[in-house]
Scaffold this motif. Sequence first.
Motif, PDB file in Angstrom:
ATOM      1  N   ALA A 183      67.819  69.931  17.908  1.00  0.00           N
ATOM      2  CA  ALA A 183      67.283  69.965  16.545  1.00  0.00           C
ATOM      3  C   ALA A 183      66.791  68.585  16.127  1.00  0.00           C
ATOM      4  O   ALA A 183      65.712  68.455  15.532  1.00  0.00           O
ATOM      5  CB  ALA A 183      68.343  70.475  15.569  1.00  0.00           C
ATOM      6  N   ALA A 184      67.569  67.552  16.424  1.00  0.00           N
ATOM      7  CA  ALA A 184      67.161  66.185  16.084  1.00  0.00           C
ATOM      8  C   ALA A 184      65.891  65.793  16.828  1.00  0.00           C
ATOM      9  O   ALA A 184      64.974  65.196  16.246  1.00  0.00           O
ATOM     10  CB  ALA A 184      68.297  65.212  16.400  1.00  0.00           C
ATOM     11  N   ALA A 185      65.808  66.134  18.108  1.00  0.00           N
ATOM     12  CA  ALA A 185      64.612  65.815  18.893  1.00  0.00           C
ATOM     13  C   ALA A 185      63.397  66.571  18.368  1.00  0.00           C
ATOM     14  O   ALA A 185      62.301  66.003  18.252  1.00  0.00           O
ATOM     15  CB  ALA A 185      64.853  66.143  20.368  1.00  0.00           C
ATOM     16  N   ALA A 186      63.579  67.844  18.022  1.00  0.00           N
ATOM     17  CA  ALA A 186      62.465  68.649  17.522  1.00  0.00           C
ATOM     18  C   ALA A 186      61.949  68.105  16.203  1.00  0.00           C
ATOM     19  O   ALA A 186      60.736  67.945  16.014  1.00  0.00           O
ATOM     20  CB  ALA A 186      62.891  70.109  17.360  1.00  0.00           C
ATOM     21  N   LEU A 187      62.848  67.780  15.287  1.00  0.00           N
ATOM     22  CA  LEU A 187      62.381  67.289  13.994  1.00  0.00           C
ATOM     23  C   LEU A 187      61.731  65.918  14.133  1.00  0.00           C
ATOM     24  O   LEU A 187      60.721  65.639  13.484  1.00  0.00           O
ATOM     25  CB  LEU A 187      63.491  67.310  12.940  1.00  0.00           C
ATOM     26  CG  LEU A 187      64.562  66.236  12.905  1.00  0.00           C
ATOM     27  CD1 LEU A 187      64.108  65.010  12.125  1.00  0.00           C
ATOM     28  CD2 LEU A 187      65.798  66.794  12.239  1.00  0.00           C
ATOM     29  N   ALA A 188      62.259  65.075  15.005  1.00  0.00           N
ATOM     30  CA  ALA A 188      61.643  63.762  15.226  1.00  0.00           C
ATOM     31  C   ALA A 188      60.248  63.919  15.822  1.00  0.00           C
ATOM     32  O   ALA A 188      59.298  63.252  15.378  1.00  0.00           O
ATOM     33  CB  ALA A 188      62.525  62.912  16.136  1.00  0.00           C
ATOM     34  N   LEU A 189      60.114  64.785  16.799  1.00  0.00           N
ATOM     35  CA  LEU A 189      58.809  65.003  17.419  1.00  0.00           C
ATOM     36  C   LEU A 189      57.812  65.567  16.422  1.00  0.00           C
ATOM     37  O   LEU A 189      56.662  65.133  16.367  1.00  0.00           O
ATOM     38  CB  LEU A 189      58.931  65.928  18.634  1.00  0.00           C
ATOM     39  CG  LEU A 189      57.614  66.269  19.335  1.00  0.00           C
ATOM     40  CD1 LEU A 189      56.921  65.007  19.840  1.00  0.00           C
ATOM     41  CD2 LEU A 189      57.850  67.236  20.464  1.00  0.00           C
ATOM     42  N   GLU A 190      58.240  66.530  15.619  1.00  0.00           N
ATOM     43  CA  GLU A 190      57.322  67.133  14.656  1.00  0.00           C
ATOM     44  C   GLU A 190      56.896  66.138  13.579  1.00  0.00           C
ATOM     45  O   GLU A 190      55.721  66.103  13.197  1.00  0.00           O
ATOM     46  CB  GLU A 190      57.956  68.376  14.026  1.00  0.00           C
ATOM     47  CG  GLU A 190      58.026  69.537  14.992  1.00  0.00           C
ATOM     48  CD  GLU A 190      58.726  70.748  14.420  1.00  0.00           C
ATOM     49  OE1 GLU A 190      58.328  71.871  14.802  1.00  0.00           O
ATOM     50  OE2 GLU A 190      59.666  70.598  13.612  1.00  0.00           O
ATOM     51  N   ILE A 191      57.821  65.319  13.102  1.00  0.00           N
ATOM     52  CA  ILE A 191      57.468  64.350  12.060  1.00  0.00           C
ATOM     53  C   ILE A 191      56.629  63.210  12.636  1.00  0.00           C
ATOM     54  O   ILE A 191      55.546  62.904  12.129  1.00  0.00           O
ATOM     55  CB  ILE A 191      58.727  63.818  11.351  1.00  0.00           C
ATOM     56  CG1 ILE A 191      59.366  64.951  10.529  1.00  0.00           C
ATOM     57  CG2 ILE A 191      58.393  62.614  10.462  1.00  0.00           C
ATOM     58  CD1 ILE A 191      60.728  64.607   9.943  1.00  0.00           C
ATOM     59  N   VAL A 192      57.098  62.597  13.700  1.00  0.00           N
ATOM     60  CA  VAL A 192      56.363  61.471  14.299  1.00  0.00           C
ATOM     61  C   VAL A 192      55.028  61.949  14.868  1.00  0.00           C
ATOM     62  O   VAL A 192      53.992  61.311  14.666  1.00  0.00           O
ATOM     63  CB  VAL A 192      57.218  60.758  15.370  1.00  0.00           C
ATOM     64  CG1 VAL A 192      56.408  59.712  16.122  1.00  0.00           C
ATOM     65  CG2 VAL A 192      58.444  60.114  14.722  1.00  0.00           C
ATOM     66  N   GLY A 193      55.055  63.079  15.572  1.00  0.00           N
ATOM     67  CA  GLY A 193      53.813  63.617  16.134  1.00  0.00           C
ATOM     68  C   GLY A 193      52.826  64.022  15.045  1.00  0.00           C
ATOM     69  O   GLY A 193      51.625  63.780  15.166  1.00  0.00           O
ATOM     70  N   GLY A 194      53.321  64.636  13.972  1.00  0.00           N
ATOM     71  CA  GLY A 194      52.452  65.003  12.862  1.00  0.00           C
ATOM     72  C   GLY A 194      51.804  63.788  12.220  1.00  0.00           C
ATOM     73  O   GLY A 194      50.597  63.783  11.934  1.00  0.00           O
ATOM     74  N   LEU A 195      52.583  62.740  12.002  1.00  0.00           N
ATOM     75  CA  LEU A 195      52.030  61.506  11.439  1.00  0.00           C
ATOM     76  C   LEU A 195      51.025  60.864  12.391  1.00  0.00           C
ATOM     77  O   LEU A 195      49.991  60.344  11.958  1.00  0.00           O
ATOM     78  CB  LEU A 195      53.161  60.529  11.097  1.00  0.00           C
ATOM     79  CG  LEU A 195      54.036  60.927   9.916  1.00  0.00           C
ATOM     80  CD1 LEU A 195      55.250  59.997   9.802  1.00  0.00           C
ATOM     81  CD2 LEU A 195      53.229  60.936   8.620  1.00  0.00           C
ATOM     82  N   ALA A 196      51.327  60.899  13.683  1.00  0.00           N
ATOM     83  CA  ALA A 196      50.393  60.347  14.673  1.00  0.00           C
ATOM     84  C   ALA A 196      49.056  61.074  14.618  1.00  0.00           C
ATOM     85  O   ALA A 196      47.998  60.439  14.704  1.00  0.00           O
ATOM     86  CB  ALA A 196      50.998  60.435  16.075  1.00  0.00           C
ATOM     87  N   LEU A 197      49.091  62.394  14.461  1.00  0.00           N
ATOM     88  CA  LEU A 197      47.844  63.149  14.354  1.00  0.00           C
ATOM     89  C   LEU A 197      47.098  62.794  13.067  1.00  0.00           C
ATOM     90  O   LEU A 197      45.873  62.629  13.083  1.00  0.00           O
ATOM     91  CB  LEU A 197      48.107  64.651  14.404  1.00  0.00           C
ATOM     92  CG  LEU A 197      48.672  65.219  15.707  1.00  0.00           C
ATOM     93  CD1 LEU A 197      48.817  66.730  15.596  1.00  0.00           C
ATOM     94  CD2 LEU A 197      47.820  64.843  16.904  1.00  0.00           C
ATOM     95  N   ILE A 198      47.803  62.689  11.963  1.00  0.00           N
ATOM     96  CA  ILE A 198      47.158  62.363  10.695  1.00  0.00           C
ATOM     97  C   ILE A 198      46.405  61.042  10.797  1.00  0.00           C
ATOM     98  O   ILE A 198      45.240  60.949  10.399  1.00  0.00           O
ATOM     99  CB  ILE A 198      48.189  62.313   9.549  1.00  0.00           C
ATOM    100  CG1 ILE A 198      48.658  63.732   9.209  1.00  0.00           C
ATOM    101  CG2 ILE A 198      47.601  61.618   8.315  1.00  0.00           C
ATOM    102  CD1 ILE A 198      49.828  63.788   8.253  1.00  0.00           C
ATOM    103  N   PHE A 199      47.069  60.037  11.325  1.00  0.00           N
ATOM    104  CA  PHE A 199      46.456  58.711  11.380  1.00  0.00           C
ATOM    105  C   PHE A 199      45.613  58.481  12.623  1.00  0.00           C
ATOM    106  O   PHE A 199      44.871  57.504  12.690  1.00  0.00           O
ATOM    107  CB  PHE A 199      47.534  57.628  11.252  1.00  0.00           C
ATOM    108  CG  PHE A 199      48.206  57.650   9.916  1.00  0.00           C
ATOM    109  CD1 PHE A 199      47.531  57.244   8.777  1.00  0.00           C
ATOM    110  CD2 PHE A 199      49.504  58.108   9.785  1.00  0.00           C
ATOM    111  CE1 PHE A 199      48.131  57.278   7.532  1.00  0.00           C
ATOM    112  CE2 PHE A 199      50.126  58.148   8.548  1.00  0.00           C
ATOM    113  CZ  PHE A 199      49.432  57.731   7.413  1.00  0.00           C
ATOM    114  N   GLY A 200      45.724  59.356  13.588  1.00  0.00           N
ATOM    115  CA  GLY A 200      44.974  59.157  14.825  1.00  0.00           C
ATOM    116  C   GLY A 200      45.509  57.979  15.614  1.00  0.00           C
ATOM    117  O   GLY A 200      44.751  57.195  16.172  1.00  0.00           O
ATOM    118  N   LEU A 201      46.809  57.865  15.669  1.00  0.00           N
ATOM    119  CA  LEU A 201      47.468  56.770  16.374  1.00  0.00           C
ATOM    120  C   LEU A 201      48.255  57.348  17.548  1.00  0.00           C
ATOM    121  O   LEU A 201      49.202  58.107  17.345  1.00  0.00           O
ATOM    122  CB  LEU A 201      48.412  56.020  15.424  1.00  0.00           C
ATOM    123  CG  LEU A 201      49.231  54.889  16.033  1.00  0.00           C
ATOM    124  CD1 LEU A 201      48.316  53.786  16.572  1.00  0.00           C
ATOM    125  CD2 LEU A 201      50.179  54.316  14.993  1.00  0.00           C
ATOM    126  N   GLY A 202      47.838  57.011  18.755  1.00  0.00           N
ATOM    127  CA  GLY A 202      48.461  57.621  19.932  1.00  0.00           C
ATOM    128  C   GLY A 202      48.156  59.107  19.985  1.00  0.00           C
ATOM    129  O   GLY A 202      48.984  59.906  20.423  1.00  0.00           O
TER     130      GLY A 202
END
Length: 136
Positions: free
Chosen positions: A51-70
């Motif tokens: 659960a911790a890994a999933a939420l971290a991936l979804e939040i960090v990955g979502g932000l990465a997509l928004i900003f186009g970073l990585g």
Amino acid sequence: MTTTLQNAGALVGRLLLAGLFLPAGFAKLNGFEGTVGYIASVGLPAATLAAAAALALEIVGGLALIFGLGTRWAAIALAFFTLLASFIFHAYWAVPADQAYVTQLLFFKNIAVAGGLMVLAAFGGGQWSIDARRVS
């Protein structure tokens, strides 16, 4: 298609994809115990860690997509996560017939999302991204 339309399309695509993952990550954070229980209910080990890994991936990955970073790496990680989650949590072939239709829709929606993420991984976030600014 003009470069402006391509870049606008890439930005809108990133935002729409992030709109799936970022709220899901925050929902897992706000309902962490429920998420752990749901993960444990399908028999996965280390439900709290998952659960911790999933939420971290979804939040960090979502932000990465928004900003186009990585963008490419985020898209690959989210595509893999989405495919894995689809087979574990939307196994329409293993549910009662009265639940199969909605579960099958969710499964194939996720397959399509993973496809969109792989296109994003292949072509990048476009010129309107932090990735593009870092290369310039």
